[in-house]
Design a protein around this motif. Structure first.
Motif, PDB file in Angstrom:
ATOM      1  N   LEU B  14       0.843  -1.208   0.000  1.00  5.47           N
ATOM      2  CA  LEU B  14       0.000   0.000   0.000  1.00  5.47           C
ATOM      3  C   LEU B  14       0.871   1.248   0.000  1.00  5.47           C
ATOM      4  O   LEU B  14       2.036   1.206   0.425  1.00  5.47           O
ATOM      5  CB  LEU B  14      -0.897   0.008   1.239  1.00  5.47           C
ATOM      6  N   PRO B  15       0.326   2.353  -0.490  1.00  7.36           N
ATOM      7  CA  PRO B  15       1.059   3.621  -0.381  1.00  7.36           C
ATOM      8  C   PRO B  15       1.328   3.953   1.077  1.00  7.36           C
ATOM      9  O   PRO B  15       0.596   3.493   1.977  1.00  7.36           O
ATOM     10  CB  PRO B  15       0.104   4.647  -0.996  1.00  7.36           C
ATOM     11  N   LEU B  16       2.341   4.811   1.270  1.00  9.26           N
ATOM     12  CA  LEU B  16       2.762   5.126   2.627  1.00  9.26           C
ATOM     13  C   LEU B  16       1.620   5.716   3.461  1.00  9.26           C
ATOM     14  O   LEU B  16       1.437   5.374   4.632  1.00  9.26           O
ATOM     15  CB  LEU B  16       3.931   6.117   2.583  1.00  9.26           C
ATOM     16  N   ARG B  17       0.820   6.601   2.835  1.00 12.63           N
ATOM     17  CA  ARG B  17      -0.242   7.251   3.614  1.00 12.63           C
ATOM     18  C   ARG B  17      -1.262   6.230   4.117  1.00 12.63           C
ATOM     19  O   ARG B  17      -1.814   6.345   5.214  1.00 12.63           O
ATOM     20  CB  ARG B  17      -0.914   8.345   2.799  1.00 12.63           C
ATOM     21  N   GLN B  18      -1.527   5.212   3.290  1.00 12.93           N
ATOM     22  CA  GLN B  18      -2.477   4.185   3.733  1.00 12.93           C
ATOM     23  C   GLN B  18      -1.868   3.278   4.799  1.00 12.93           C
ATOM     24  O   GLN B  18      -2.562   2.810   5.704  1.00 12.93           O
ATOM     25  CB  GLN B  18      -2.953   3.375   2.537  1.00 12.93           C
ATOM     26  N   GLN B  19      -0.567   3.054   4.676  1.00 13.05           N
ATOM     27  CA  GLN B  19       0.106   2.267   5.727  1.00 13.05           C
ATOM     28  C   GLN B  19       0.031   3.014   7.059  1.00 13.05           C
ATOM     29  O   GLN B  19      -0.218   2.417   8.111  1.00 13.05           O
ATOM     30  CB  GLN B  19       1.563   2.012   5.334  1.00 13.05           C
ATOM     31  N   LEU B  20       0.250   4.321   6.986  1.00  9.88           N
ATOM     32  CA  LEU B  20       0.160   5.123   8.218  1.00  9.88           C
ATOM     33  C   LEU B  20      -1.263   5.102   8.774  1.00  9.88           C
ATOM     34  O   LEU B  20      -1.475   5.042   9.981  1.00  9.88           O
ATOM     35  CB  LEU B  20       0.587   6.571   7.932  1.00  9.88           C
ATOM     36  N   GLY B  21      -2.239   5.131   7.866  1.00 14.39           N
ATOM     37  CA  GLY B  21      -3.644   5.071   8.289  1.00 14.39           C
ATOM     38  C   GLY B  21      -3.943   3.761   9.010  1.00 14.39           C
ATOM     39  O   GLY B  21      -4.602   3.749  10.055  1.00 14.39           O
ATOM     40  N   LEU B  22      -3.444   2.670   8.453  1.00 14.75           N
ATOM     41  CA  LEU B  22      -3.670   1.363   9.100  1.00 14.75           C
ATOM     42  C   LEU B  22      -2.985   1.304  10.458  1.00 14.75           C
ATOM     43  O   LEU B  22      -3.526   0.742  11.419  1.00 14.75           O
ATOM     44  CB  LEU B  22      -3.149   0.241   8.195  1.00 14.75           C
ATOM     45  N   LEU B  23      -1.803   1.908  10.511  1.00 15.79           N
ATOM     46  CA  LEU B  23      -1.071   1.919  11.785  1.00 15.79           C
ATOM     47  C   LEU B  23      -1.876   2.710  12.839  1.00 15.79           C
ATOM     48  O   LEU B  23      -2.008   2.283  13.996  1.00 15.79           O
ATOM     49  CB  LEU B  23       0.304   2.561  11.576  1.00 15.79           C
ATOM     50  N   ALA B  24      -2.422   3.834  12.400  1.00 16.05           N
ATOM     51  CA  ALA B  24      -3.228   4.651  13.323  1.00 16.05           C
ATOM     52  C   ALA B  24      -4.445   3.881  13.791  1.00 16.05           C
ATOM     53  O   ALA B  24      -4.825   3.924  14.970  1.00 16.05           O
ATOM     54  CB  ALA B  24      -3.639   5.950  12.635  1.00 16.05           C
ATOM     55  N   LEU B  25      -5.056   3.156  12.853  1.00 12.73           N
ATOM     56  CA  LEU B  25      -6.236   2.366  13.198  1.00 12.73           C
ATOM     57  C   LEU B  25      -5.876   1.270  14.206  1.00 12.73           C
ATOM     58  O   LEU B  25      -6.625   1.001  15.156  1.00 12.73           O
ATOM     59  CB  LEU B  25      -6.823   1.752  11.924  1.00 12.73           C
ATOM     60  N   ALA B  26      -4.720   0.661  13.986  1.00 14.02           N
ATOM     61  CA  ALA B  26      -4.274  -0.384  14.913  1.00 14.02           C
ATOM     62  C   ALA B  26      -4.013   0.197  16.296  1.00 14.02           C
ATOM     63  O   ALA B  26      -4.390  -0.393  17.319  1.00 14.02           O
ATOM     64  CB  ALA B  26      -3.009  -1.034  14.368  1.00 14.02           C
ATOM     65  N   LEU B  27      -3.396   1.370  16.312  1.00  8.14           N
ATOM     66  CA  LEU B  27      -3.139   2.028  17.602  1.00  8.14           C
ATOM     67  C   LEU B  27      -4.450   2.365  18.304  1.00  8.14           C
ATOM     68  O   LEU B  27      -4.583   2.219  19.517  1.00  8.14           O
ATOM     69  CB  LEU B  27      -2.328   3.313  17.387  1.00  8.14           C
ATOM     70  N   LEU B  28      -5.427   2.803  17.498  1.00  8.77           N
ATOM     71  CA  LEU B  28      -6.749   3.113  18.072  1.00  8.77           C
ATOM     72  C   LEU B  28      -7.363   1.853  18.678  1.00  8.77           C
ATOM     73  O   LEU B  28      -7.899   1.874  19.782  1.00  8.77           O
ATOM     74  CB  LEU B  28      -7.659   3.695  16.984  1.00  8.77           C
ATOM     75  N   GLY B  29      -7.227   0.753  17.947  1.00 10.69           N
ATOM     76  CA  GLY B  29      -7.794  -0.504  18.434  1.00 10.69           C
ATOM     77  C   GLY B  29      -7.120  -1.009  19.704  1.00 10.69           C
ATOM     78  O   GLY B  29      -7.723  -1.738  20.493  1.00 10.69           O
ATOM     79  N   LEU B  30      -5.879  -0.605  19.882  1.00 14.73           N
ATOM     80  CA  LEU B  30      -5.141  -1.055  21.076  1.00 14.73           C
ATOM     81  C   LEU B  30      -5.253  -0.048  22.226  1.00 14.73           C
ATOM     82  O   LEU B  30      -4.532  -0.173  23.227  1.00 14.73           O
ATOM     83  CB  LEU B  30      -3.665  -1.285  20.721  1.00 14.73           C
ATOM     84  N   THR B  31      -6.138   0.910  22.077  1.00 12.67           N
ATOM     85  CA  THR B  31      -6.281   1.952  23.112  1.00 12.67           C
ATOM     86  C   THR B  31      -6.357   1.397  24.547  1.00 12.67           C
ATOM     87  O   THR B  31      -5.664   1.890  25.444  1.00 12.67           O
ATOM     88  CB  THR B  31      -7.525   2.831  22.824  1.00 12.67           C
ATOM     89  N   PRO B  32      -7.201   0.386  24.797  1.00  8.86           N
ATOM     90  CA  PRO B  32      -7.303  -0.098  26.183  1.00  8.86           C
ATOM     91  C   PRO B  32      -5.965  -0.568  26.750  1.00  8.86           C
ATOM     92  O   PRO B  32      -5.749  -0.518  27.959  1.00  8.86           O
ATOM     93  CB  PRO B  32      -8.296  -1.256  26.088  1.00  8.86           C
ATOM     94  N   PHE B  33      -5.076  -1.023  25.856  1.00  4.32           N
ATOM     95  CA  PHE B  33      -3.806  -1.548  26.351  1.00  4.32           C
ATOM     96  C   PHE B  33      -2.814  -0.427  26.644  1.00  4.32           C
ATOM     97  O   PHE B  33      -2.243  -0.361  27.731  1.00  4.32           O
ATOM     98  CB  PHE B  33      -3.235  -2.550  25.328  1.00  4.32           C
ATOM     99  N   TRP B  34      -2.637   0.468  25.643  1.00  3.23           N
ATOM    100  CA  TRP B  34      -1.645   1.529  25.904  1.00  3.23           C
ATOM    101  C   TRP B  34      -2.152   2.560  26.895  1.00  3.23           C
ATOM    102  O   TRP B  34      -1.377   3.234  27.560  1.00  3.23           O
ATOM    103  CB  TRP B  34      -1.109   2.161  24.624  1.00  3.23           C
ATOM    104  N   MET B  35      -3.476   2.669  27.019  1.00  4.25           N
ATOM    105  CA  MET B  35      -4.008   3.580  28.030  1.00  4.25           C
ATOM    106  C   MET B  35      -3.641   3.086  29.430  1.00  4.25           C
ATOM    107  O   MET B  35      -3.433   3.862  30.348  1.00  4.25           O
ATOM    108  CB  MET B  35      -5.529   3.672  27.883  1.00  4.25           C
ATOM    109  N   GLY B  36      -3.563   1.749  29.541  1.00  4.32           N
ATOM    110  CA  GLY B  36      -3.201   1.156  30.819  1.00  4.32           C
ATOM    111  C   GLY B  36      -1.781   1.494  31.252  1.00  4.32           C
ATOM    112  O   GLY B  36      -1.492   1.591  32.449  1.00  4.32           O
ATOM    113  N   PHE B  37      -0.912   1.687  30.261  1.00  5.12           N
ATOM    114  CA  PHE B  37       0.464   2.049  30.604  1.00  5.12           C
ATOM    115  C   PHE B  37       0.596   3.528  30.943  1.00  5.12           C
ATOM    116  O   PHE B  37       1.444   3.938  31.720  1.00  5.12           O
ATOM    117  CB  PHE B  37       1.402   1.705  29.431  1.00  5.12           C
ATOM    118  N   LEU B  38      -0.267   4.336  30.312  1.00  8.31           N
ATOM    119  CA  LEU B  38      -0.171   5.783  30.517  1.00  8.31           C
ATOM    120  C   LEU B  38      -0.805   6.235  31.824  1.00  8.31           C
ATOM    121  O   LEU B  38      -0.338   7.168  32.460  1.00  8.31           O
ATOM    122  CB  LEU B  38      -0.854   6.517  29.358  1.00  8.31           C
TER     123      LEU B  38
END
Lengths: 454, 374
Positions: B14-38
């Motif tokens: 995929l183009p870089l912008r779409q890869q970044l979009g997927l990465l952002a989506l993955a980070l959003l999906g992992l919110t409960p986990f990284w929120m726990g560290f913060l």
């Protein structure tokens, strides 16, 4: 006293639901308990896998500093309703601390503003109860915010004592599911049904002496006036009052001339009103036009102790229902509280202040009496307690009564609270005006005077 | 064919912008986990709930963008569909005992029907008639809700219907409904991206740029606009319906129907990037989270004796205006252009550089001038 004269995002007032025939809104609340049997059937594993965060401490008795969570509308000094709630809770906490705290612990107050937005109100309630783990909450000015946090109150299982919102819907929820909602109490004002009932009681006791044999009922078209309308429609005639007409007018009305023409044409002795938002426009135009009828009822703006200067005396001879005035000795606590508040804030409180102050003090007394901070113990204690507050004798209706955990309305003021009525009178020296209590008789510092132009 | 599909689905191709979009989506999906560290303890739970609500606002903004952002027909009352979906689903569940999932489906259908009823006549008219009709629609609906407060609860709204998923305890409830919202967010994002990146989406964009040219090429703009409007209404109705079946919302006018809801959705979409779907989603989420954070600021505004938290809406509006002045194409477009410059892949805009906002404004100007100058 009275209802919440509030403005929502959409520019309309939060109000109250009629308590009469149950409608679908109420009927459906009965379905809430269907949720309970579903509990535990979903996505437990997911939650467990994500369980790196701690759960809430719902239901556990807090320890250490005794914390009061306050939800108020706004806290700016130009918002007397919200400011009165926040500052009064703080005043109560200061007094409790000076007296040794509660159960040997210092008392702290955490204030959050709802901006009268239900979504924000819910978020702030969760911040108070989940993140800050307060002992109990008070405040909540608008009915819309209150109803939006009722499920959260049930979920968090921390006592909440409402000081502001008047919707009877809240107590109806207890009627339908007491166990779930039993942590909710309304310390004041009396609910919207009793606001109307008190108008009828006032009419019955005073109208003949006041010369108000015939009245024209004017209520602004907001939801909170619906229970008031219903009571007036059903009971005013029985109280011996001739109803020359009843009109619900648009809350956005800016020109009352036509409405006043109708009142005048009806030959009524007075306009008997229920107004919050439109109250100032109505009273200013009434005063300018010097209509040949008297004016009064539930008029929220007229309750403000500083109202005379705000409308350049247009409120002269108007009457309104209220919780208290700074000079009224409803109980031995009323005047000292009003003076202490004035000393702290530089202004006298409005009705929400008396109620919020009472809520904090009554909760503290209940905790001391129960020798416990466990919410269930406090609920039992509050249900059976009779507490002398600034607004009167604070008692709550029981589980099997019509409005469970609503503050008891008692016309005598001995076994519940009884709103007082005041009239704005010009000072004798012609410099400004003041609120004079005219009813009930034991609190009256003067008698009703008819406007000189009537 | 399968090779093409495989390569399209392979993130590495995929183009870089779409890869970044997927990465952002993955980070959003992992919110409960990284929120726990913060955040320690329950503070993290509250932030997860804030992001859950933000995703719903993002869905509302995507719903608006799929029709107004692409066709340039500005809907000023999209809240009407959120309300029909939300109230419809809640009433079906509470009044008739319809299970939440079925109630959500029926609420969505109701919103789609409403989209058809409002959209078909309005969209066949030219100029800003859709805007005028949609401006009035929620006001009418609100008056009906107030007039029949025995059914709709008036300004207080109705009580919460059954939750979509039953949970036990605040923490579990928070996690479960986060993922309910996330799943819906991803699904709506995928559907709307697929539609707007298809041939139909190209026609919609062409309608925004020059509706007469689309008609001249033998296509029926009204048909495409109606399709987009009904799709948009369905998506908005679906999001509204699911929203009321979460513990984060109630079927009340201020959350689903008030004029401010419609306006905030427009601001969010324009702020993020009108006509991009992804930008609308980002704008909606930013709006919600930013206002939530502002409400926690206890600083007092000098001279006004009001806390910053009390002025969250005002401050948000001012910040939004500043961003819109600085970045009229929206934050997403700005980010893409800046990113391309950064990696040396800058390219000229095919449409002469006019943003969707400018194109839409031009259409409105033409109408009020009484037609095209040419």
């Amino acid at each position: 006293m009275v209802n919440e004269g509030s403005q929502n995002n959409d520019g309309r007032c939060s109000g109250n639901e009629p308590e009469g025939d149950r409608n679908i809104v109420s009927d459906v609340r009965a379905n809430a308990d269907r949720r309970t049997f579903l509990k535990g059937t979903g996505a437990v594993g997911l939650a467990a896998s994500a369980g790196c965060l701690g759960g809430s401490s719902s239901g556990d008795a807090p320890s250490g500093t005794f914390t009061v969570g306050v939800l108020t509308s706004h806290t700016g000094t130009e918002n007397p309703i919200g400011n009165s709630i926040a500052r009064s809770a703080e005043l109560a906490a200061e007094e409790l601390n000076a007296d040794g705290g509660v159960l040997g612990n210092d008392v702290e107050v955490s204030v959050k503003t709802t901006n009268e937005q239900p979504q924000r109100g819910k978020t702030k309630y969760e911040e108070l109860t989940v993140s800050e783990d307060v002992d109990f909450t008070t405040g909540v000015f608008t009915s819309e915010v209150l109803l939006n946090i009722m499920d959260s109150i049930a979920s968090q299982q921390k006592v909440h004592m409402t000081a502001g919102a008047a919707t009877p819907e809240a107590s109806t929820m207890l009627t339908e599911d007491y166990e779930q909602y039993k942590y909710w109490f309304r310390t004041g004002p009396v609910n919207a049904h009793f606001l109307g009932a008190n108008m009828v009681d006032f009419a019955e006791a005073n109208f003949s002496d006041m010369g108000w044999d015939s009245v024209y009922v004017l209520t602004e078209d907001y939801t909170w006036t619906e229970p008031v309308d219903e009571v007036l429609r059903n009971q005013l005639a029985d109280a011996g009052v001739e109803v020359a007409g009843m009109k619900r007018y648009a809350g956005e009305t800016s020109d009352f001339s036509t409405i006043y023409d109708q009142v005048e044409a009806s030959g009524a002795d007075a306009a008997f009103v229920a107004m919050a938002h439109s109250g100032s426009t109505a009273i200013v135009q009434y005063a300018k036009q010097q209509r040949p009828f008297a004016f009064g009822g539930i008029h929220v703006p007229m309750q403000l102790p500083s109202y005379w200067s705000l409308v350049n005396g247009a409120c002269a001879y108007g009457i309104t229902q209220n919780t208290a005035t700074p000079e009224s000795e409803i109980t031995e606590k009323t005047v000292p509280y009003a003076e202490a508040y004035n000393e702290k804030v530089g202004k006298y409180p409005v009705y929400t202040g008396y109620i919020a102050y009472d809520a904090v003090k009554q909760y503290a007394a209940a905790a001391e009496s129960a020798d416990s901070r466990n919410p269930d113990d406090i609920v039992s204690e509050l249900e059976s307690s009779s507490f002398t507050g600034t607004a009167g004798t604070l008692r709550y209706y029981g589980q099997d009564e019509e409005y469970p955990h609503d503050i008891v309305y008692d016309e005598t003021g001995e076994n519940g609270v009884n709103p007082l009525w005041l009239q704005w009178k010009p000072n004798e020296d012609g410099d400004g005006g003041s609120q004079t209590a005219i009813y009930p008789d034991n609190l009256a510092s003067g008698s009703y005077e008819s406007p000189p132009w009537v | 064919m399968s090779d093409t599909l495989t390569s399209k689905l392979n993130p590495l191709s995929l183009p870089l912008r779409q890869q970044l979009g997927l990465l952002a989506l993955a980070l959003l999906g992992l919110t409960p986990f990284w929120m726990g560290f913060l955040y320690a303890g329950d503070q993290g739970l509250l932030h997860i709930r804030t992001i859950t609500i933000a995703m719903f606002i993002g869905m509302f903004a995507m719903s608006w963008d799929s029709v107004s952002g692409y066709t340039g027909q500005i809907s000023f009352g999209h809240a009407v569909f959120f309300a029909i979906g939300g109230y419809g689903s809640a009433l079906l569940n509470l009044g008739w005992g319809v299970p939440p999932v079925a109630a959500v489906a029926l609420g969505t259908v109701l919103a789609a029907v409403a989209g058809l009823l409002i959209g078909v006549p309005a969209l066949r008219l030219e100029g800003p008639y859709l805007s005028l009709v949609t401006l009035v629609a929620p006001l009418i609906l609100l008056q009906i809700f107030i007039f029949r407060s025995d059914v709709f609860g008036g300004e207080l709204g109705i009580s919460n219907p059954d939750p979509l998923v039953s949970t036990s305890g605040f923490a579990q409830e928070t996690y479960v409904f986060f993922y309910v919202a996330f799943a819906l967010f991803v699904a709506i994002l995928a559907v709307l991206l697929a539609v707007t990146r298809s041939d139909a989406g190209s026609v919609l964009t062409a309608i925004r740029e020059d509706e007469d040219a689309v008609a001249a090429s033998g296509l029926n703009p009204a048909k495409f606009k109606t399709f987009a409007f009904v799709l948009s209404a369905s998506v908005g109705g679906l999001a509204g319906a699911v929203f009321v079946h979460t513990p984060m919302a109630s079927p009340t006018p201020s959350q689903l129907l008030a004029q401010t809801v419609s306006i905030e959705v427009i601001i969010a979409a324009v702020l993020g990037g009108m006509g991009t779907i992804v930008g609308a989603a980002l704008g909606g989420m930013f709006l919600s989270v930013f206002r939530s954070q502002l409400s926690n600021v206890g600083l007092t505004v000098p001279g006004l004796d009001v806390s910053v938290g009390d002025l969250d809406l005002v401050i948000f509006a001012v910040v939004t205006l500043i961003i819109l002045f600085a970045l009229p194409g929206g934050v997403l477009r700005w980010g893409l252009v800046a990113g391309r410059k950064l990696i040396g892949a800058d390219s000229a805009a095919a449409d002469g550089g006019r943003t969707p906002v400018e194109q839409t404004l031009e259409k409105f100007r033409e109408f009020f001038r009484g037609g095209r100058d040419d």
